[in-house]
Write an enzyme that holds these catalytic residues in place. Sequence first.
Site, mmCIF file in Angstrom:
data_model
loop_
_atom_site.group_PDB
_atom_site.id
_atom_site.type_symbol
_atom_site.label_atom_id
_atom_site.label_comp_id
_atom_site.label_asym_id
_atom_site.label_seq_id
_atom_site.Cartn_x
_atom_site.Cartn_y
_atom_site.Cartn_z
ATOM 1 N N ARG A 137 0.812 -1.235 0.000
ATOM 2 C CA ARG A 137 0.000 0.000 0.000
ATOM 3 C C ARG A 137 0.840 1.278 0.000
ATOM 4 O O ARG A 137 0.378 2.337 0.384
ATOM 5 C CB ARG A 137 -0.984 0.001 1.182
ATOM 6 C CG ARG A 137 -1.979 -1.140 1.146
ATOM 7 C CD ARG A 137 -3.043 -0.982 2.218
ATOM 8 N NE ARG A 137 -3.994 -2.082 2.151
ATOM 9 C CZ ARG A 137 -3.877 -3.212 2.848
ATOM 10 N NH1 ARG A 137 -2.843 -3.387 3.664
ATOM 11 N NH2 ARG A 137 -4.779 -4.164 2.736
ATOM 12 N N LYS A 159 2.418 11.303 -11.353
ATOM 13 C CA LYS A 159 1.546 10.437 -12.145
ATOM 14 C C LYS A 159 2.267 9.128 -12.416
ATOM 15 O O LYS A 159 3.378 9.122 -12.946
ATOM 16 C CB LYS A 159 1.181 11.089 -13.481
ATOM 17 C CG LYS A 159 0.026 12.056 -13.422
ATOM 18 C CD LYS A 159 -0.343 12.438 -14.843
ATOM 19 C CE LYS A 159 -1.531 13.361 -14.879
ATOM 20 N NZ LYS A 159 -1.902 13.690 -16.275
ATOM 21 N N GLU A 201 7.625 17.540 -25.204
ATOM 22 C CA GLU A 201 7.115 17.901 -23.882
ATOM 23 C C GLU A 201 7.671 19.244 -23.409
ATOM 24 O O GLU A 201 7.051 19.919 -22.596
ATOM 25 C CB GLU A 201 7.444 16.800 -22.874
ATOM 26 C CG GLU A 201 6.754 15.469 -23.143
ATOM 27 C CD GLU A 201 5.263 15.466 -22.799
ATOM 28 O OE1 GLU A 201 4.711 16.542 -22.500
ATOM 29 O OE2 GLU A 201 4.657 14.375 -22.843
ATOM 30 N N LYS A 243 6.002 23.074 -14.529
ATOM 31 C CA LYS A 243 5.248 21.901 -14.084
ATOM 32 C C LYS A 243 5.118 21.874 -12.568
ATOM 33 O O LYS A 243 4.063 21.516 -12.039
ATOM 34 C CB LYS A 243 5.893 20.611 -14.582
ATOM 35 C CG LYS A 243 5.039 19.400 -14.204
ATOM 36 C CD LYS A 243 5.244 18.203 -15.064
ATOM 37 C CE LYS A 243 4.192 17.138 -14.743
ATOM 38 N NZ LYS A 243 4.389 15.898 -15.508
ATOM 39 N N GLU A 253 -5.206 16.645 -10.844
ATOM 40 C CA GLU A 253 -5.787 16.954 -12.149
ATOM 41 C C GLU A 253 -7.302 17.154 -12.081
ATOM 42 O O GLU A 253 -8.054 16.661 -12.922
ATOM 43 C CB GLU A 253 -5.437 15.856 -13.168
ATOM 44 C CG GLU A 253 -5.471 16.346 -14.604
ATOM 45 C CD GLU A 253 -4.886 15.335 -15.581
ATOM 46 O OE1 GLU A 253 -5.625 14.888 -16.450
ATOM 47 O OE2 GLU A 253 -3.698 15.019 -15.462
ATOM 48 N N ARG A 257 -4.327 21.263 -13.759
ATOM 49 C CA ARG A 257 -3.268 20.363 -14.218
ATOM 50 C C ARG A 257 -3.565 19.743 -15.581
ATOM 51 O O ARG A 257 -2.641 19.336 -16.294
ATOM 52 C CB ARG A 257 -3.027 19.263 -13.180
ATOM 53 C CG ARG A 257 -1.862 18.358 -13.545
ATOM 54 C CD ARG A 257 -1.432 17.428 -12.422
ATOM 55 N NE ARG A 257 -0.353 16.567 -12.864
ATOM 56 C CZ ARG A 257 0.344 15.770 -12.066
ATOM 57 N NH1 ARG A 257 0.071 15.720 -10.767
ATOM 58 N NH2 ARG A 257 1.319 15.014 -12.545
ATOM 59 N N ASN A 261 -1.749 18.397 -20.593
ATOM 60 C CA ASN A 261 -2.051 17.384 -21.599
ATOM 61 C C ASN A 261 -2.288 17.985 -22.985
ATOM 62 O O ASN A 261 -2.897 17.340 -23.846
ATOM 63 C CB ASN A 261 -3.283 16.572 -21.181
ATOM 64 C CG ASN A 261 -2.990 15.696 -19.981
ATOM 65 O OD1 ASN A 261 -2.072 14.886 -19.995
ATOM 66 N ND2 ASN A 261 -3.763 15.861 -18.926
ATOM 67 N N HIS A 264 -2.070 15.760 -26.002
ATOM 68 C CA HIS A 264 -2.053 14.375 -25.559
ATOM 69 C C HIS A 264 -3.319 13.599 -25.932
ATOM 70 O O HIS A 264 -3.263 12.380 -26.078
ATOM 71 C CB HIS A 264 -1.838 14.311 -24.042
ATOM 72 C CG HIS A 264 -0.428 14.625 -23.624
ATOM 73 N ND1 HIS A 264 0.175 15.824 -23.928
ATOM 74 C CD2 HIS A 264 0.498 13.897 -22.931
ATOM 75 C CE1 HIS A 264 1.403 15.830 -23.427
ATOM 76 N NE2 HIS A 264 1.622 14.669 -22.830
ATOM 77 N N HIS A 268 -2.302 10.309 -27.574
ATOM 78 C CA HIS A 268 -2.550 8.989 -26.993
ATOM 79 C C HIS A 268 -3.321 8.097 -27.972
ATOM 80 O O HIS A 268 -3.098 6.879 -28.020
ATOM 81 C CB HIS A 268 -3.323 9.125 -25.685
ATOM 82 C CG HIS A 268 -2.480 9.603 -24.544
ATOM 83 N ND1 HIS A 268 -3.015 9.945 -23.325
ATOM 84 C CD2 HIS A 268 -1.139 9.792 -24.425
ATOM 85 C CE1 HIS A 268 -2.046 10.322 -22.512
ATOM 86 N NE2 HIS A 268 -0.904 10.247 -23.161
ATOM 87 N N HIS A 281 6.297 8.289 -27.421
ATOM 88 C CA HIS A 281 5.272 9.149 -26.828
ATOM 89 C C HIS A 281 5.414 10.599 -27.291
ATOM 90 O O HIS A 281 4.433 11.241 -27.684
ATOM 91 C CB HIS A 281 5.360 9.072 -25.301
ATOM 92 C CG HIS A 281 4.452 10.020 -24.586
ATOM 93 N ND1 HIS A 281 3.077 9.911 -24.632
ATOM 94 C CD2 HIS A 281 4.719 11.099 -23.815
ATOM 95 C CE1 HIS A 281 2.539 10.877 -23.918
ATOM 96 N NE2 HIS A 281 3.506 11.616 -23.409
#
Length: 377
Positions: A137, A159, A201, A243, A253, A257, A261, A264, A268, A281
């Site tokens: 955990r 993330k 990026e 960032k 997010e 935030r 993206n 993206h 994606h 990517h």
Amino acid sequence: MNATPSSPGAAGLAAAGHLRVPIALDDRSYDIHIGRSLLTNASSWEGLPKARCAVIVSNETVAPLYLETVAARLRDHYAQVLSVVLPDGEQYKGWDAIERIASTLLEAAADRKTVLFALGGGVIGDMTGFAAAIYMRGVPFVQIPTTLLAQVDSSVGGKTAINHALGKNMLGAFYQPQRVIADLDTLRTLPDRELSAGLAEVIKYGPIADANFLAWLEANMDALRARDPSALAYAVQRSCEIKAWVVGQDERESGLRAILNFGHTFGHAIETGLGYGEWLHGEAVGCGMVMASDLSVRLGLMPPEFLARMTALIGRAGLPAKAPASIGVERFLNLMRVDKKAEDGEIRFVLIERLGQAVMRSAPDALVTDVIRQHSA
């Protein structure tokens, strides 16, 4: 985004030699260390979480270059230093890798103080962070990004995720590292294609947060691709500053935030539609930014010159501006409907409403279809 921190300028990091950019998250705040020779500098490793065991997670490309250097430093702090070396590539970012990491931890009877170290690019960082989030955990982890993309984006902000056949990064958790150690010297061994992917990026921070940075990138793109040390240092520094500020405002997010993206949603879909690993990517994000810029223009948010400007910069970075037509418009749309920003099947995009400021908007399918067709080949 006018409240983003001002930058000390391109000479700031070169003069300091070693910069720390703080991430402000209450009791989970941490520093991003940026500089040269950090892997061999003892100060980089001071104040790490105390534990009996450390586990370095890397891949078959990065491990031969840097694993022993990092392990040697960690042996000064931990009684036991283990490693997990995984195959290299986005196509391996799945449950099998998490199983290998978990098995190493369990076989070593690693307790919940054990510290994981992610040594590699964005794929290794994401998988190591996710493993750290779910083992007992949650155990501490440290990011040691060795690619430009990881140094300016994926290693910062917590993330973590793995891919699913139906969508990229759909299984994951928000889980912050204890520290980020971005040694700029590791960029010397980066292949040209990986460097260009990282520049995608970097580029995104200009239109979403800092118009002056966008202009700086246009003026310095040739230097960045030539790996000029000062130019790369400033690009990493400024990207991390932006960032860090965004993540400090919105860790999970829920609002702001999401602007990170930009490009993206389209990107994606390209990665998933082609099959993970076909495009890097950053290549998909670069193309996605061209498409998102076009959509910003078609919705009347930005003038046509903005699309021309972004297309030119993406091309100068060595990134593709056309998506493969083989994906098909319908599949492209369907893949975007399962994007994490979608709501009730409605695709939502990060768009630019003025230089340095982004907004979340939906758009008619007919308009999105026109964009896909215009930018596919």
